[in-house]
Design an enzyme around this catalytic site. Structure first.
Site, PDB file in Angstrom:
ATOM      1  N   ASP A  19       1.236  -1.278  -0.038  1.00  0.00           N
ATOM      2  CA  ASP A  19       0.169  -0.016  -0.028  1.00  0.00           C
ATOM      3  C   ASP A  19       0.618   1.142  -0.067  1.00  0.00           C
ATOM      4  O   ASP A  19       1.873   1.443   0.900  1.00  0.00           O
ATOM      5  CB  ASP A  19      -0.926  -0.003   1.427  1.00  0.00           C
ATOM      6  CG  ASP A  19      -1.916   0.978   1.172  1.00  0.00           C
ATOM      7  OD1 ASP A  19      -1.686   1.700   0.399  1.00  0.00           O
ATOM      8  OD2 ASP A  19      -2.866   1.092   2.159  1.00  0.00           O
ATOM      9  N   ASN A  29      -1.298  12.778  -5.984  1.00  0.00           N
ATOM     10  CA  ASN A  29      -2.089  13.135  -7.192  1.00  0.00           C
ATOM     11  C   ASN A  29      -2.778  14.559  -6.803  1.00  0.00           C
ATOM     12  O   ASN A  29      -2.804  15.394  -7.678  1.00  0.00           O
ATOM     13  CB  ASN A  29      -3.318  12.212  -7.128  1.00  0.00           C
ATOM     14  CG  ASN A  29      -3.082  10.945  -7.806  1.00  0.00           C
ATOM     15  OD1 ASN A  29      -2.081  10.762  -8.623  1.00  0.00           O
ATOM     16  ND2 ASN A  29      -3.917   9.904  -7.452  1.00  0.00           N
ATOM     17  N   HIS A  59      -2.826  13.747 -11.389  1.00  0.00           N
ATOM     18  CA  HIS A  59      -3.035  12.409 -11.519  1.00  0.00           C
ATOM     19  C   HIS A  59      -2.078  11.880 -12.723  1.00  0.00           C
ATOM     20  O   HIS A  59      -1.723  10.614 -12.611  1.00  0.00           O
ATOM     21  CB  HIS A  59      -4.519  12.314 -11.941  1.00  0.00           C
ATOM     22  CG  HIS A  59      -5.588  12.236 -10.775  1.00  0.00           C
ATOM     23  ND1 HIS A  59      -5.691  11.423  -9.947  1.00  0.00           N
ATOM     24  CD2 HIS A  59      -6.167  13.473 -10.539  1.00  0.00           C
ATOM     25  CE1 HIS A  59      -6.659  11.940  -9.089  1.00  0.00           C
ATOM     26  NE2 HIS A  59      -6.884  12.828  -9.215  1.00  0.00           N
ATOM     27  N   ASP A  77      -0.277   8.491 -12.087  1.00  0.00           N
ATOM     28  CA  ASP A  77      -0.435   7.196 -12.755  1.00  0.00           C
ATOM     29  C   ASP A  77       1.128   6.903 -13.315  1.00  0.00           C
ATOM     30  O   ASP A  77       1.401   5.722 -13.227  1.00  0.00           O
ATOM     31  CB  ASP A  77      -1.121   7.649 -14.044  1.00  0.00           C
ATOM     32  CG  ASP A  77      -2.562   7.849 -13.896  1.00  0.00           C
ATOM     33  OD1 ASP A  77      -2.981   7.533 -12.768  1.00  0.00           O
ATOM     34  OD2 ASP A  77      -3.179   8.280 -14.829  1.00  0.00           O
ATOM     35  N   ASP A  83      -3.840   2.411  -5.215  1.00  0.00           N
ATOM     36  CA  ASP A  83      -2.609   2.402  -4.657  1.00  0.00           C
ATOM     37  C   ASP A  83      -2.248   1.007  -3.895  1.00  0.00           C
ATOM     38  O   ASP A  83      -1.304   1.080  -3.114  1.00  0.00           O
ATOM     39  CB  ASP A  83      -2.136   3.541  -3.836  1.00  0.00           C
ATOM     40  CG  ASP A  83      -2.578   3.837  -2.512  1.00  0.00           C
ATOM     41  OD1 ASP A  83      -3.703   3.122  -2.489  1.00  0.00           O
ATOM     42  OD2 ASP A  83      -2.204   4.628  -1.824  1.00  0.00           O
ATOM     43  N   ARG A 120      12.949  -7.313   0.120  1.00  0.00           N
ATOM     44  CA  ARG A 120      13.866  -7.264  -1.119  1.00  0.00           C
ATOM     45  C   ARG A 120      12.762  -6.203  -1.907  1.00  0.00           C
ATOM     46  O   ARG A 120      13.316  -5.280  -2.549  1.00  0.00           O
ATOM     47  CB  ARG A 120      14.010  -8.433  -1.765  1.00  0.00           C
ATOM     48  CG  ARG A 120      14.604  -8.408  -3.107  1.00  0.00           C
ATOM     49  CD  ARG A 120      14.870  -9.923  -3.604  1.00  0.00           C
ATOM     50  NE  ARG A 120      14.012 -10.632  -3.701  1.00  0.00           N
ATOM     51  CZ  ARG A 120      13.352 -11.179  -4.749  1.00  0.00           C
ATOM     52  NH1 ARG A 120      13.564 -10.943  -5.928  1.00  0.00           N
ATOM     53  NH2 ARG A 120      12.318 -12.029  -4.362  1.00  0.00           N
TER      54      ARG A 120
END
Length: 141
Positions: A63, A71, A76, A80, A106, A126
């Protein structure tokens, strides 16, 4: 009559070919996220349901904290670009049998096939390191 049967068979074959192509395109829409080209939530659920219960697998939930601020602050388009770059970074860190699925906005999930509890922490670190080190450059169109 023989000619008519050939024409009808040819039409049926054409319809079958079109149907296969349509199903392939439909599957692409269902299995992949439009923006990031990561696997979809539906694909993830189907893969989990289809796995053998006796084999260990791991899921890493990713997350992106405070992504809304990207944004809101930069646009945006920049958000993106960041999502695409982060997804590409995670996909590059996967083994061939693993995959990244975009759950929502996200939120992502990395499916690690055959990964047990001992290894999943190492793999998660990792992935985190790869994402943290991601350099995102965005040029205004």
């Amino acid at each position: 009559m023989l000619q008519r049967n050939r024409v009808e068979r040819w039409k049926i074959c054409c319809l079958i070919d079109r149907s296969r192509l349509s199903n392939s395109k439909f599957s692409r829409y269902v299995d992949f996220d439009d923006l990031t080209a990561a696997q979809s939530r539906r694909y993830l659920v189907d893969r989990i349901d289809g796995q053998k219960r006796c084999e260990a697998h791991a899921l890493i939930n990713v997350d992106l904290d405070e992504f809304k601020a990207v944004n809101d602050t930069y646009s945006h388009d920049v958000g993106d670009a960041l999502l695409i770059k982060v997804t590409d970074t995670m996909v590059a860190a996967c083994r061939p049998e693993d995959f990244v699925a975009r759950l929502d906005g996200d939120e992502f999930c990395v499916f690690l096939k055959g990964c047990d509890l001992e290894r999943d922490g190492q793999v998660a670190r990792r992935f985190l390191q790869a994402v943290v080190e991601t350099n995102v450059e965005y040029a205004q169109p």
